[in-house]
Design a protein around this motif. Structure first.
Motif, PDB file in Angstrom:
ATOM      1  N   CYS A   3     -13.790  38.501 -12.968  1.00  0.00           N
ATOM      2  CA  CYS A   3     -14.191  37.845 -11.683  1.00  0.00           C
ATOM      3  C   CYS A   3     -12.327  37.256 -11.388  1.00  0.00           C
ATOM      4  N   ARG A   9     -20.918  31.865 -12.717  1.00  0.00           N
ATOM      5  CA  ARG A   9     -21.950  32.401 -12.649  1.00  0.00           C
ATOM      6  C   ARG A   9     -22.305  33.715 -13.649  1.00  0.00           C
ATOM      7  N   THR A  62     -17.702  38.967  -2.687  1.00  0.00           N
ATOM      8  CA  THR A  62     -17.834  38.656  -3.904  1.00  0.00           C
ATOM      9  C   THR A  62     -16.706  37.878  -3.997  1.00  0.00           C
ATOM     10  N   ASP A  63     -16.808  37.424  -5.770  1.00  0.00           N
ATOM     11  CA  ASP A  63     -15.774  37.020  -6.386  1.00  0.00           C
ATOM     12  C   ASP A  63     -16.090  37.272  -8.223  1.00  0.00           C
ATOM     13  N   TRP A  64     -16.610  38.775  -8.027  1.00  0.00           N
ATOM     14  CA  TRP A  64     -16.257  39.464  -9.528  1.00  0.00           C
ATOM     15  C   TRP A  64     -16.995  40.986  -9.032  1.00  0.00           C
ATOM     16  N   THR A  76     -21.376  43.920  -7.636  1.00  0.00           N
ATOM     17  CA  THR A  76     -20.463  43.262  -7.211  1.00  0.00           C
ATOM     18  C   THR A  76     -21.853  42.053  -7.019  1.00  0.00           C
ATOM     19  N   GLU A  77     -21.342  40.564  -6.388  1.00  0.00           N
ATOM     20  CA  GLU A  77     -22.879  39.381  -6.026  1.00  0.00           C
ATOM     21  C   GLU A  77     -23.782  40.280  -5.396  1.00  0.00           C
ATOM     22  N   GLY A  78     -25.031  40.390  -6.015  1.00  0.00           N
ATOM     23  CA  GLY A  78     -25.733  40.476  -4.897  1.00  0.00           C
ATOM     24  C   GLY A  78     -25.958  42.612  -5.028  1.00  0.00           C
ATOM     25  N   ILE A  85     -27.801  42.279 -10.921  1.00  0.00           N
ATOM     26  CA  ILE A  85     -26.820  41.877  -9.548  1.00  0.00           C
ATOM     27  C   ILE A  85     -28.797  40.890  -8.913  1.00  0.00           C
ATOM     28  N   ALA A 134     -29.825  38.716 -10.584  1.00  0.00           N
ATOM     29  CA  ALA A 134     -29.380  37.348 -10.939  1.00  0.00           C
ATOM     30  C   ALA A 134     -30.830  36.870 -12.465  1.00  0.00           C
TER      31      ALA A 134
END
Length: 842
Positions: free
Chosen positions: A531, A540, A587-589, A683-685, A815, A817
């Motif tokens: 992250c 997250r 993304t942040d991760w 990554t995010e999503g 991804i 979530a």
């Protein structure tokens, strides 16, 4: 013609004496699997449908089958005489135990008609006295069916009524699966009219007013519908205003609503029943006292007429005031309604004297999203596909809505604190480390998008749970485990067990023309979840331990201690930023599949206790033997053949020692440690299985460019399996790589996920010298090679395909979530498959 409305699902009990036509009626109006006949069950247990001595066993079977169908939510029809109250009571109790409505259809056919029909049947002989007794029992029952608990009782008097009857199936009032949205689900309002109007405006609704300026409706954006989770009244400044607006929206078809526990109590008060005017009810009654009697009557009728929960969008969304367990979805009973209104308590009270709520959401495993309110929380969060939308507006928090299916949260702050809470608003806690073996076993395995259902043996699942619960990192970090990989088929070339030609041939046979050969690093497989910083990790992944990521082994164990882990993750995060990937990927991760080098950084003890010990012992032994044989030869003894064999074996051991020494270099903490990424997993999503392996390695190259002391590149070459010269160049590259001490290579389809889960995602081709570490120093001796070439790869190949599908499924759920237990289903299964009996050297 009689039209019989039947709720679906329900338990339909056909009631009538023998010969009244129940079986024929059932065959005309219901499906063959919906009907459970007592005669058929007698036949199942005795081979004779008329064996009255088998009745008790037959009804055990009947009730068992009915219970299974009711649990599955299927309409179920019981074809038995059921003329005795005791027999019906068992069936009513069965329906209630599954929160299903019991329905009776009575065929009140004259006794003489039934006797005539029975006489015409050659398979049974009924004493007329038996029919007379059945008819008497039926006649005494007709008026009391509703008192027995039947929600609906249809009585068909005479043959014509039975013959002309028509069945109409009616969905339960909760069943609005036909409404697909999109929806805006709005949390507890509690009389906060101003905030409701503000929120509707933020959602794009246009508030309509009457001549007195009162809000009486709100027109939604095109195609959308509001859904209210209840608790419209009490505590706030204008409960009548909220009711007027909500009632107007529902009446106009612009909204749906369920009742809350506060509406339930309000209805009792407005109906004149004695209730305690507390928890804000006194304010609502005072405010309603200034309204016309007609309005109060409309309020009572509206609130009383709301169904306790709604099932929407094909069953993918459930809305209930206090939430709803999966087994209660689209069911009808007093306890379902009670749960929807009040939730479930532990039977304890807290320090404020309030009941302790049972955290049902933590145990929820349903496919449907459940949105609810009831218990105020400071902000919306997801727990196992459920979310509480009561953010305490009346207590000074916010009024919140969630857009569905977008899952976008929209909130407006409270205008003020309208009511002081009895206790502070807290976020409900959950136990993210509660790993549950039933998440795999009750489903019979794991459903994947690429290979369908993958079964897991219970004993293997138990072993995986033991490993993960005792040794694995915090489960919130554990989102992926890498799959095993199969070697290529055995080579027939002299002195070789593995050769690239076999890997190329396997892919050519699978219609994969373009492959990429990647250098195989000799290190430790490492999964890195990184992250930007610890705040992203907390938001997250819900990990509040101060770490900004995790690096773990292929079995889920921590690579390094906490301090070194955070230092390594921070270095990776800095490199990702320097390479511009955070912004480029939005993304942040990110999640990387890598090799951590050197091998000794993680496996030093293994090297010392196993490889070095074997090498040292074998070297000492064989060197002594060579010395003795040299001396014997010098004295003229004929030991030439034995000396040649011993020197050959000594050379094998020397090569063995050289093989493992190549993968060892000094490290001090993280100094000297390298990462060789070969795939960006998520990554995010977003996942990147649709990107070719060339793209993934280019990402790794960019990291190596900005942080050359931390990252190392993976050398590669692309081969066309349909062109001989291209294959030859791939073979030459492998020979050069392994001659220089390289472990070997992994051959993969250039285009990721080729073959839809039926083609091996990678085939390893290991070098001749490296394989000494796997099969022993002397594996190249002819008799040993001949034996090893008969190794069976079928099970290993099957495991590789299954584990790869599970890994991709875990990524897909990550991804999206999805709930942690859903991700862990796939992660558990990968580790469980590793317990299957297969040669570990493959």
């Amino acid at each position: 013609m009689s039209v019989l409305e039947i709720p679906e699902p329900s338990l339909v009990v056909l009631v009538g004496i023998s010969g009244s036509g129940k079986s024929s009626f059932a065959a005309r109006h219901f499906g063959p699997y919906e009907v459970i006949s007592s005669d058929h069950c007698r036949g199942l247990v005795s081979d004779d449908p008329n064996a009255q001595a088998a009745t008790a066993d037959a009804f055990e079977v009947l009730e068992f089958i009915a219970a299974k169908r009711l649990r599955a939510g299927k309409l179920t029809v019981v074809d038995a005489t059921s003329v005795q109250p005791a027999a019906r009571k068992k069936l009513v109790d069965l329906a209630r135990s599954h929160d299903t409505l019991p329905v009776a259809i009575v065929m009140n056919v004259p006794e003489p008609v039934c006797a005539e029909r029975n006489a015409a049947r050659g398979d049974r002989a009924f004493d007329r006295a038996v029919l007379r007794r059945q008819h008497q029992q039926l006649s005494r029952s007709l008026r009391g069916l509703s008192r027995e608990g039947f929600r609906v009782a249809h009585v068909l008097d005479g043959v014509d009524a039975v013959e002309s009857a028509r069945i109409v199936r009616q969905p339960l009032r909760s069943d609005r699966r036909d409404l697909t949205g999109p929806f805006d689900v709005i949390g507890d309002i509690h009389g906060c009219l101003g905030e409701l109007e503000t929120l509707l405006g933020a959602l794009g609704y246009t508030v309509l007013r009457d001549d007195l300026g009162r809000a009486v409706d709100a027109v939604p954006p095109a195609g959308r519908t509001a859904v209210f989770v209840g608790d419209y009244v009490d505590r706030g400044p204008d409960s009548p205003g909220v009711l007027r607006l909500v009632m107007g929206m529902v009446g106009a078809g612009h909204a749906l609503g369920v009742p809350g526990n506060h509406e339930n109590k309000l209805v009792k008060a407005l109906r004149g029943r004695k209730v305690s005017a507390t928890h804000g009810l006194e304010r609502t009654l005072e405010q309603l006292a200034g309204e016309p009697e007609e309005f109060r009557r409309q309020v009572a009728d509206f609130c009383d007429g709301l169904v306790a929960h709604l099932v929407l969008d094909g069953g993918r969304l459930v809305v209930a005031h206090a939430g709803l367990k999966e087994e209660y979805h689209n069911r009808a009973s007093g306890r379902v309604r009670s749960f929807a209104l009040y939730g479930e308590t532990t039977g304890e009270t807290d320090e404020f004297g309030l009941p302790v709520r049972y955290p049902w959401a933590e145990d929820y495993r349903g496919e449907a999203i459940v949105l609810y309110g009831h218990t105020p929380v400071p902000d919306v969060r997801w727990v196992n596909r459920t979310a509480c939308l009561d953010t305490g507006c009346v207590f000074g928090g916010a009024l919140t809505a969630m857009r569905y299916p977008e899952r976008e949260v929209v909130s407006v702050p409270a205008e003020r604190q309208w009511y002081r809470p009895v206790k502070p608003i807290h976020q409900p806690t959950s136990d993210p480390q509660a790993l549950d073996i039933d998440d795999i076993l009750r489903a019979g395995g794991v459903e994947t998008s690429t290979r369908g259902r993958i079964s897991v043996r219970p004993e293997n699942a138990a072993g995986a749970l033991e490993v993960m619960s005792r040794y694995a990192v915090d489960p919130r970090w554990l989102t992926y485990l890498p799959p095993t990989m199969s070697p290529c088929a055995a080579s027939t070339l002299p002195g070789l067990l593995e050769h690239p030609a076999e890997a190329f041939a396997a892919y050519r046979k699978a219609k994969v023309d373009k492959v990429i050969c990647e250098e195989k690093h000799m290190g430790s497989r490492a999964v890195a979840l990184v992250c930007r910083d610890a705040s992203v990790a907390a938001e997250r992944f819900g990990v509040g331990d101060g770490l900004s990521g995790m690096v773990h082994t292929r079995t889920g164990r921590r690579m390094f201690g906490e301090t070194q882990t955070e230092l390594l993750v921070a270095k990776v995060a800095d490199a990702v930023g320097a390479a511009g990937l955070w912004d480029e990927l939005g993304t942040d991760w990110l999640l990387l599949d890598t090799e951590l080098l050197p091998w000794s950084a993680k496996s030093e003890e293994l090297l010392r206790s196993q490889y070095a010990a074997v090498g040292a012992a074998a070297s000492a032994d064989l060197s002594a033997r060579v010395a003795v044989l040299d001396a014997a030869s010098g004295r003229g003894l004929d030991v030439g053949a034995l000396l040649a064999v011993t020197r050959s074996r000594a050379d094998d051991v020397e090569r063995y020692v050289e093989a493992y020494r190549r993968y060892v270099w000094p490290t001090d903490g993280l100094d000297g440690v390298r990462l060789a990424p070969f795939q960006l997993l998520a990554t995010e999503g977003a996942s990147y299985g649709d990107r070719d392996h060339g793209w993934h390695l280019e990402v790794a190259d960019r990291l190596a460019d900005v942080a050359p002391t931390l990252f190392t590149t993976t050398r590669r070459v692309v081969v066309d399996t349909t062109v001989h010269e291209s294959e030859e160049s791939g073979v030459a590259w492998w020979e050069e790589l392994t001659a220089a001490g390289g472990e070997g290579m992994v051959v993969k389809p250039f285009h990721n996920q080729s073959g839809g889960g039926r083609v091996q995602p990678g085939i390893k081709v290991r070098g001749r010298e490296y394989l000494r570490l796997i099969y022993g120093p002397h594996y190249t001796e002819p008799e040993n090679l001949a034996r090893l070439r008969n190794r069976s790869l079928g099970h290993k190949q099957s495991m590789a395909l299954r584990e790869h599908a599970l890994g991709m499924e875990a990524i897909d759920r990550l991804i999206k979530a999805e709930s942690l237990w859903r991700i862990h289903q796939a992660v558990f299964a990968v580790l469980a498959l590793e317990s299957e009996p297969v040669d570990p050297r493959l």
